[in-house]
Design a protein around this motif. Structure first.
Motif, PDB file in Angstrom:
ATOM      1  N   ARG A   1       4.034  21.775  -3.756  1.00 24.27           N
ATOM      2  CA  ARG A   1       3.095  22.690  -4.422  1.00 24.27           C
ATOM      3  C   ARG A   1       3.857  23.841  -5.078  1.00 24.27           C
ATOM      4  O   ARG A   1       3.545  24.244  -6.204  1.00 24.27           O
ATOM      5  CB  ARG A   1       2.080  23.221  -3.416  1.00 24.27           C
ATOM      6  N   ARG A   2       4.814  24.342  -4.373  1.00 26.57           N
ATOM      7  CA  ARG A   2       5.595  25.455  -4.915  1.00 26.57           C
ATOM      8  C   ARG A   2       6.311  25.043  -6.200  1.00 26.57           C
ATOM      9  O   ARG A   2       6.306  25.775  -7.199  1.00 26.57           O
ATOM     10  CB  ARG A   2       6.612  25.926  -3.870  1.00 26.57           C
ATOM     11  N   LEU A   3       6.888  23.850  -6.210  1.00 27.76           N
ATOM     12  CA  LEU A   3       7.597  23.373  -7.394  1.00 27.76           C
ATOM     13  C   LEU A   3       6.648  23.206  -8.577  1.00 27.76           C
ATOM     14  O   LEU A   3       7.006  23.527  -9.713  1.00 27.76           O
ATOM     15  CB  LEU A   3       8.293  22.051  -7.089  1.00 27.76           C
ATOM     16  N   PHE A   4       5.436  22.717  -8.303  1.00 27.47           N
ATOM     17  CA  PHE A   4       4.481  22.551  -9.395  1.00 27.47           C
ATOM     18  C   PHE A   4       4.092  23.907  -9.983  1.00 27.47           C
ATOM     19  O   PHE A   4       4.025  24.071 -11.206  1.00 27.47           O
ATOM     20  CB  PHE A   4       3.233  21.805  -8.920  1.00 27.47           C
ATOM     21  N   VAL A   5       3.841  24.882  -9.125  1.00 34.17           N
ATOM     22  CA  VAL A   5       3.497  26.224  -9.611  1.00 34.17           C
ATOM     23  C   VAL A   5       4.657  26.799 -10.421  1.00 34.17           C
ATOM     24  O   VAL A   5       4.452  27.398 -11.490  1.00 34.17           O
ATOM     25  CB  VAL A   5       3.131  27.153  -8.444  1.00 34.17           C
TER      26      VAL A   5
ATOM     27  N   PHE B   1      -2.444  15.078  -3.238  1.00 32.52           N
ATOM     28  CA  PHE B   1      -1.873  16.302  -3.784  1.00 32.52           C
ATOM     29  C   PHE B   1      -0.590  16.641  -3.018  1.00 32.52           C
ATOM     30  O   PHE B   1      -0.464  16.311  -1.831  1.00 32.52           O
ATOM     31  CB  PHE B   1      -2.863  17.458  -3.664  1.00 32.52           C
ATOM     32  N   PRO B   2       0.356  17.288  -3.681  1.00 28.71           N
ATOM     33  CA  PRO B   2       1.575  17.677  -2.972  1.00 28.71           C
ATOM     34  C   PRO B   2       1.278  18.726  -1.910  1.00 28.71           C
ATOM     35  O   PRO B   2       0.236  19.392  -1.947  1.00 28.71           O
ATOM     36  CB  PRO B   2       2.460  18.249  -4.085  1.00 28.71           C
ATOM     37  N   VAL B   3       2.186  18.870  -0.979  1.00 27.58           N
ATOM     38  CA  VAL B   3       2.077  19.894   0.058  1.00 27.58           C
ATOM     39  C   VAL B   3       3.387  20.665   0.117  1.00 27.58           C
ATOM     40  O   VAL B   3       4.407  20.212  -0.390  1.00 27.58           O
ATOM     41  CB  VAL B   3       1.770  19.269   1.445  1.00 27.58           C
ATOM     42  N   GLY B   4       3.335  21.845   0.717  1.00 23.88           N
ATOM     43  CA  GLY B   4       4.553  22.613   0.950  1.00 23.88           C
ATOM     44  C   GLY B   4       5.388  22.836  -0.288  1.00 23.88           C
ATOM     45  O   GLY B   4       4.935  23.399  -1.292  1.00 23.88           O
ATOM     46  N   ARG B   5       6.623  22.364  -0.234  1.00 31.06           N
ATOM     47  CA  ARG B   5       7.575  22.578  -1.321  1.00 31.06           C
ATOM     48  C   ARG B   5       7.084  21.952  -2.620  1.00 31.06           C
ATOM     49  O   ARG B   5       7.336  22.475  -3.710  1.00 31.06           O
ATOM     50  CB  ARG B   5       8.927  21.999  -0.927  1.00 31.06           C
TER      51      ARG B   5
ATOM     52  N   TRP C   1      -6.763  23.290  -3.509  1.00 29.00           N
ATOM     53  CA  TRP C   1      -5.584  23.195  -4.363  1.00 29.00           C
ATOM     54  C   TRP C   1      -5.658  21.912  -5.175  1.00 29.00           C
ATOM     55  O   TRP C   1      -5.731  20.808  -4.625  1.00 29.00           O
ATOM     56  CB  TRP C   1      -4.309  23.184  -3.527  1.00 29.00           C
ATOM     57  N   THR C   2      -5.671  22.050  -6.498  1.00 29.98           N
ATOM     58  CA  THR C   2      -5.591  20.897  -7.390  1.00 29.98           C
ATOM     59  C   THR C   2      -4.672  21.253  -8.546  1.00 29.98           C
ATOM     60  O   THR C   2      -4.403  22.435  -8.809  1.00 29.98           O
ATOM     61  CB  THR C   2      -6.967  20.492  -7.952  1.00 29.98           C
ATOM     62  N   TYR C   3      -4.192  20.234  -9.254  1.00 27.40           N
ATOM     63  CA  TYR C   3      -3.354  20.490 -10.426  1.00 27.40           C
ATOM     64  C   TYR C   3      -4.112  21.327 -11.454  1.00 27.40           C
ATOM     65  O   TYR C   3      -3.567  22.289 -12.019  1.00 27.40           O
ATOM     66  CB  TYR C   3      -2.915  19.173 -11.070  1.00 27.40           C
TER      67      TYR C   3
ATOM     68  N   HIS D   1       0.861  -1.180   0.000  1.00 25.02           N
ATOM     69  CA  HIS D   1       0.000   0.000   0.000  1.00 25.02           C
ATOM     70  C   HIS D   1       0.898   1.232   0.000  1.00 25.02           C
ATOM     71  O   HIS D   1       1.635   1.461   0.966  1.00 25.02           O
ATOM     72  CB  HIS D   1      -0.916   0.015   1.224  1.00 25.02           C
ATOM     73  N   LEU D   2       0.844   2.027  -1.063  1.00 23.91           N
ATOM     74  CA  LEU D   2       1.695   3.204  -1.183  1.00 23.91           C
ATOM     75  C   LEU D   2       0.848   4.456  -1.317  1.00 23.91           C
ATOM     76  O   LEU D   2      -0.213   4.432  -1.953  1.00 23.91           O
ATOM     77  CB  LEU D   2       2.609   3.107  -2.405  1.00 23.91           C
ATOM     78  N   THR D   3       1.317   5.540  -0.726  1.00 23.10           N
ATOM     79  CA  THR D   3       0.714   6.856  -0.902  1.00 23.10           C
ATOM     80  C   THR D   3       1.751   7.753  -1.551  1.00 23.10           C
ATOM     81  O   THR D   3       2.860   7.914  -1.025  1.00 23.10           O
ATOM     82  CB  THR D   3       0.269   7.455   0.443  1.00 23.10           C
ATOM     83  N   ARG D   4       1.408   8.317  -2.704  1.00 28.92           N
ATOM     84  CA  ARG D   4       2.352   9.127  -3.461  1.00 28.92           C
ATOM     85  C   ARG D   4       1.608  10.262  -4.160  1.00 28.92           C
ATOM     86  O   ARG D   4       0.379  10.262  -4.240  1.00 28.92           O
ATOM     87  CB  ARG D   4       3.057   8.276  -4.541  1.00 28.92           C
ATOM     88  N   THR D   5       2.347  11.216  -4.710  1.00 31.91           N
ATOM     89  CA  THR D   5       1.763  12.207  -5.607  1.00 31.91           C
ATOM     90  C   THR D   5       1.909  11.712  -7.038  1.00 31.91           C
ATOM     91  O   THR D   5       2.743  10.835  -7.328  1.00 31.91           O
ATOM     92  CB  THR D   5       2.474  13.566  -5.485  1.00 31.91           C
TER      93      THR D   5
END
Length: 205
Positions: A159-163, A153-157, A186-188, A14-18
């Motif tokens: 999200r910043r990298l995606f933006v 969804f990503p958090v913190g850094r 916040w979504t892609y 069981h994995l949790t990833r972005t």
């Protein structure tokens, strides 16, 4: 014959990833690549469709919600699934939902997954928009043959990298889109739309 690599450890996975962690250049996690059935869950807009294609492998047979319903009707009528579906090296079942209370559908899909996994054929089962009832299919596949992935969804850094990547792609200064890092929800897709609107406004000006 199976095209799945390596020895399969006899433990659940069981994995949790972005989405970004699956869509980069890195190979898939070995535990995911080695399992014949992968269940993919996540909120709307988390990148499930793109990740599913990566998990399934090249040129999978794809059945979406309507296609899956037609498949189940044909199976009930004919007493078996088509050879094409049973023997496809890679099968992607997209938008799987509304299974609560549908014991017949769960049983039939379970037979398909069990038979394909026993043969080492890759199947990716993707959560639909209505609910997470695909979890009812977990017990139909032996634990050592299945894996589940929960996209977040990503958090913190992250999200910043995606933006920043979206700004670079569209030629928008990050300073103009900084608020997209903390926007809610916040979504892609919401970030892409916001940065595209900024790019359109700049070009119009």
């Amino acid at each position: 014959m199976s095209d799945l690599p390596g020895h399969t450890p006899c433990v659940p996975a069981h994995l949790t990833r972005t989405a970004g962690e699956f869509l980069g250049r890195r190979p898939l996690p070995r535990i995911i690549a080695s399992r014949s059935v992968v269940f993919l869950l996540g909120p709307e807009g988390s990148g499930k469709s793109s990740v599913a294609v990566r998990l399934a492998g090249p040129e999978p047979m794809v059945l979406d919600g309507p296609g899956l319903r037609a498949l189940l009707v044909a199976r009930a009528r004919n007493g078996r699934f088509s050879a094409g579906v049973e023997q496809a090296p890679r099968l992607l079942l997209d938008d799987v939902d509304c299974l609560f209370g549908r014991e017949g559908a769960v049983r039939l899909l379970g037979v398909l997954l069990k038979d394909r996994s026993a043969a080492g054929r890759r199947t990716v089962v993707v959560q639909g928009p209505a609910d997470d009832s695909l979890v009812l299919l977990y017990p139909t596949v032996a634990p050592e043959l299945r894996a589940s992935v929960l996209l977040r969804f990503p958090v913190g850094r992250g999200r910043r990298l995606f933006v920043q990547r979206e700004c670079s792609r569209l030629g928008v200064p990050f300073s103009a889109a900084r608020e997209c890092v903390t926007m809610a929800p916040w979504t892609y897709s919401s970030v892409r739309a916001a940065v595209e609107a900024l790019a359109g406004g700049a070009s119009a000006g």
